[in-house]
Design an enzyme around this catalytic site. Structure first.
Site, mmCIF file in Angstrom:
data_model
loop_
_atom_site.group_PDB
_atom_site.id
_atom_site.type_symbol
_atom_site.label_atom_id
_atom_site.label_comp_id
_atom_site.label_asym_id
_atom_site.label_seq_id
_atom_site.Cartn_x
_atom_site.Cartn_y
_atom_site.Cartn_z
ATOM 1 N N HIS A 156 48.573 22.092 104.977
ATOM 2 C CA HIS A 156 49.798 21.633 104.306
ATOM 3 C C HIS A 156 49.804 20.113 104.095
ATOM 4 O O HIS A 156 50.571 19.600 103.287
ATOM 5 C CB HIS A 156 51.051 22.106 105.061
ATOM 6 N N ASP A 207 46.838 27.894 108.065
ATOM 7 C CA ASP A 207 47.153 26.505 107.738
ATOM 8 C C ASP A 207 46.111 25.530 108.279
ATOM 9 O O ASP A 207 46.434 24.477 108.822
ATOM 10 C CB ASP A 207 48.547 26.143 108.269
ATOM 11 N N SER A 291 51.094 16.506 112.264
ATOM 12 C CA SER A 291 50.506 17.666 111.590
ATOM 13 C C SER A 291 48.993 17.555 111.511
ATOM 14 O O SER A 291 48.461 16.493 111.172
ATOM 15 C CB SER A 291 51.064 17.788 110.176
#
Length: 352
Positions: A156, A207, A291
């Site tokens: 992402h 992801d 992230s």
């Protein structure tokens, strides 16, 4: 000046804390040089024919201040310098307290057993079409053990990042305080340019993202190529090392078993669920910018990357979710959607 052609360019952006420059073409001829000075007149960069020798896309790292001065000396006819965009940072990169108050510096006592592993963790400054974003990632080794500069992160992070954008994105090494809460980190160890090798989406996978840096990592950066495991079992204790909000390197610790997540909205068996523990110097959590950070098991091997999180300093007991490396290993036919093609290129079929 003394028979030499000299060209001068000033770039001024009011109230900018930092500026960085994107080129859609940079190629400097032999015997020519392009110098970049900061707002107080210090030389920050000196580029010559070896810089981006093939020409094309290029970028210079964020430089402190609201004004830059460029001086070009030499032959303009065999040089190509085309500035396409200016990156404007309204928040200081030196704001070392940008992450939450509960976060734990990686060089506090909690990181003592992770001295090698932390050297593999990088801060990514990724260019999109209209902005820059921070994510975290880690170098990972492959079964050829040739230290190809692969960086594992979260897919992402590159949702709005094109292949050209990646050529103008940065990976920072060793952005950390030298000791617990010392606030003396520097961001001088960085590399420009990377290529997407494999990625799997959040919606129907885990992801996970694999990038490869375009150049060899300088040895003075002390790079460490972290190991990985695709054994899908219960792990008892470990850490995640990350750059929350682009801040200096932090460490979050878990002591309970790392379990498969079964929450609605997460692909079945594709994510780990983790709850962080309070430790001597704080209660590590994750934030924007974390992230893509690796989560390590008790054997100090990477088993997942941060995808989504609900933990905050105000809710440190809430869980975070890491995409499993094992799920993205070989579950799809396309080599651009599986990790084994890249991390086990000689097909040993080892699990760690």
């Amino acid at each position: 000046i003394n028979g030499e052609q000299v060209y001068l360019l000033y770039i001024n952006v009011q109230d900018a804390r930092y500026l960085n420059i994107y080129f859609d073409e940079l190629k400097i001829s032999e015997m020519s040089v392009l110098e970049v000075y900061n707002e107080v007149g210090d030389l920050e960069l000196k580029m010559d024919s070896k810089t981006n020798s093939k020409g094309g896309l290029y970028a210079i790292r964020p430089i402190k201040g609201s004004r830059l001065k460029f001086i070009f000396k030499g032959d303009k006819f065999d040089s190509k310098i085309s500035i396409s965009e200016i990156g404007y940072f309204w928040k200081s990169l030196d704001d070392l307290s940008s992450s939450g108050f509960c976060e734990v510096d990686v060089n506090c006592s909690e990181g003592e057993e992770w001295e090698n592993q932390k050297n593999g963790v990088v801060r990514l400054l990724l260019k999109t079409n209209s902005s820059s974003i921070y994510c975290s990632g880690t170098l990972v080794n492959n079964t050829s053990r040739d230290c190809r500069p692969y960086v594992l992160s979260a897919n992402h992070c590159v949702e709005n990042v094109s292949s050209d954008n990646l050529k103008q994105s940065f990976a920072y090494f060793n952005y950390e305080n030298s000791s617990c809460d010392s606030e003396n980190a520097t961001s001088n160890n960085f590399m420009l340019g990377m290529t997407l090798r494999a990625s799997t989406s959040f919606n129907n996978s885990s992801d996970v993202l694999l990038l490869e840096l375009d150049d060899t990592i300088p040895l003075q950066y002390r790079p460490y190529f972290n190991g990985w495991s695709i054994i899908n079992t219960i792990f008892s204790g470990g850490v995640s090392i990350h750059h929350p909000k682009g801040d200096v390197k932090k460490i979050s610790t878990y002591t309970d078993n790392l379990m498969t997540a079964y929450e609605d909205g997460l692909n079945e068996n594709a994510f780990w669920r983790v709850n962080w523990m309070e430790t001597a110097n704080g209660h590590g959590v994750t934030e924007t910018g974390s992230s893509g950070a690796p989560i390590f098991n008790h054997e100090k091997l990477v088993v997942g990357v941060l995808s989504v999180g609900t933990s905050f300093c105000s809710k440190p007991e809430d869980p975070d979710y890491y995409g499993k490396v094992s799920y993205s290993w070989d579950s799809q036919l396309d080599s651009l959607k599986r990790l084994d093609v890249w991390l086990d290129p000689i097909q040993t079929r080892v699990e760690s």
